[in-house]
Design a protein around this motif. Structure first.
Motif, short mmCIF file in Angstrom:
data_model
loop_
_atom_site.label_atom_id
_atom_site.label_comp_id
_atom_site.label_asym_id
_atom_site.label_seq_id
_atom_site.Cartn_x
_atom_site.Cartn_y
_atom_site.Cartn_z
N ALA A 141 0.83 -1.20 0.00
CA ALA A 141 0.00 0.00 0.00
C ALA A 141 0.87 1.25 0.00
O ALA A 141 2.00 1.25 0.50
CB ALA A 141 -0.91 0.01 1.23
N MET A 142 0.32 2.32 -0.57
CA MET A 142 0.94 3.63 -0.54
C MET A 142 -0.07 4.56 0.14
O MET A 142 -1.17 4.78 -0.36
CB MET A 142 1.25 4.12 -1.96
N ASN A 143 0.32 5.05 1.30
CA ASN A 143 -0.56 5.89 2.12
C ASN A 143 -0.09 7.34 2.06
O ASN A 143 1.09 7.62 2.32
CB ASN A 143 -0.52 5.37 3.56
N ILE A 144 -0.98 8.24 1.71
CA ILE A 144 -0.63 9.67 1.67
C ILE A 144 -0.66 10.19 3.11
O ILE A 144 -1.65 10.05 3.82
CB ILE A 144 -1.62 10.46 0.80
N ILE A 145 0.45 10.80 3.51
CA ILE A 145 0.58 11.35 4.86
C ILE A 145 0.26 12.84 4.89
O ILE A 145 -0.45 13.32 5.75
CB ILE A 145 2.01 11.12 5.41
N TRP A 146 0.83 13.54 3.91
CA TRP A 146 0.68 14.99 3.87
C TRP A 146 0.90 15.44 2.45
O TRP A 146 1.17 14.64 1.56
CB TRP A 146 1.70 15.63 4.84
N GLU A 147 0.85 16.72 2.19
CA GLU A 147 0.94 17.22 0.82
C GLU A 147 2.23 16.86 0.11
O GLU A 147 2.28 16.84 -1.11
CB GLU A 147 0.73 18.73 0.78
N ASN A 148 3.28 16.58 0.83
CA ASN A 148 4.55 16.27 0.19
C ASN A 148 5.16 14.95 0.65
O ASN A 148 6.35 14.72 0.51
CB ASN A 148 5.55 17.39 0.46
N LEU A 149 4.34 14.07 1.23
CA LEU A 149 4.90 12.86 1.83
C LEU A 149 3.93 11.69 1.74
O LEU A 149 2.74 11.83 2.01
CB LEU A 149 5.22 13.14 3.31
N ALA A 150 4.47 10.53 1.35
CA ALA A 150 3.69 9.29 1.31
C ALA A 150 4.48 8.20 2.01
O ALA A 150 5.70 8.30 2.17
CB ALA A 150 3.39 8.89 -0.13
N GLU A 151 3.78 7.15 2.39
CA GLU A 151 4.40 6.01 3.06
C GLU A 151 4.12 4.74 2.27
O GLU A 151 2.99 4.49 1.87
CB GLU A 151 3.85 5.85 4.48
N ILE A 152 5.15 3.93 2.09
CA ILE A 152 4.98 2.57 1.57
C ILE A 152 4.78 1.70 2.80
O ILE A 152 5.59 1.71 3.73
CB ILE A 152 6.24 2.09 0.80
N ARG A 153 3.68 0.92 2.80
CA ARG A 153 3.38 0.12 3.98
C ARG A 153 2.71 -1.19 3.58
O ARG A 153 2.28 -1.36 2.45
CB ARG A 153 2.49 0.91 4.94
N SER A 154 2.64 -2.08 4.54
CA SER A 154 1.93 -3.36 4.37
C SER A 154 2.44 -4.16 3.18
O SER A 154 1.68 -4.83 2.50
CB SER A 154 0.42 -3.13 4.25
N LEU A 155 3.75 -4.13 2.96
CA LEU A 155 4.34 -4.94 1.89
C LEU A 155 4.49 -6.37 2.37
O LEU A 155 5.12 -6.63 3.40
CB LEU A 155 5.71 -4.38 1.48
N TYR A 156 3.88 -7.27 1.63
CA TYR A 156 4.00 -8.70 1.96
C TYR A 156 3.94 -9.52 0.68
O TYR A 156 3.07 -9.30 -0.16
CB TYR A 156 2.87 -9.14 2.90
#
Length: 152
Positions: A57-72
């Motif tokens: 998943a790619m989760n948007i955190i803020w206007e200039n930042l995203a997180e890659i998460r839940s990689l399996y």
């Protein structure tokens, strides 16, 4: 085949994430969490085996930042480039959305380093990310995840 997740994928995504969580590789996610963030997910569907073999998943955190998460990636399908394809799809989507700074919290430092991520101090990340950390049994004293970031 790489594709965006669909509603009928939710229970499989949930099972995969919580299998990984049971091994201490990531935080567990509820079905409600996955339904609410379904549009964040990509899946890798093995057409030969007729099953999902990887999620990310790619989760948007803020206007200039995203997180890659839940990689399996299913253990029987690792070392085949599936994880790389999933992360690259998330990065591509982030770029399309105008997000050029992406981070992850991981135990797989070498994997993300091969994709251009560099280790960073967790304290340099915004407070928003800590909401997930508060749910972790390793927080705050035993957290052994590595924060990594890439700026595109």
């Amino acid at each position: 085949m790489l594709r965006k997740a669909r509603i009928d994928d939710v229970k499989t995504i949930h099972r995969m994430i919580n299998t990984s969580s049971g091994k201490g590789e990531m935080l567990p996610r509820s079905l409600m969490d996955i339904y609410n963030s379904l549009r964040d997910f990509f899946v890798y569907y093995d057409e030969g085996e007729l099953q999902i073999t990887g999620v990310c998943a790619m989760n948007i955190i803020w206007e200039n930042l995203a997180e890659i998460r839940s990689l399996y990636v299913d253990e029987n399908h690792r070392q085949k480039g599936i994880g790389r394809k999933l992360v690259e799809a998330c990065i591509s989507e982030a770029i399309t959305l105008g997000l050029f700074k992406i981070f992850t919290l991981t135990y797989k430092k070498e994997f993300f380093a091969q994709l251009g991520f560099q280790e960073t101090d967790k304290n340099s990340l915004p407070e928003k990310i800590w909401s997930d950390c508060f749910r972790c049994s390793k927080y705050p004293d035993y957290c052994d995840e590595v924060a990594m970031i890439v700026e595109l």
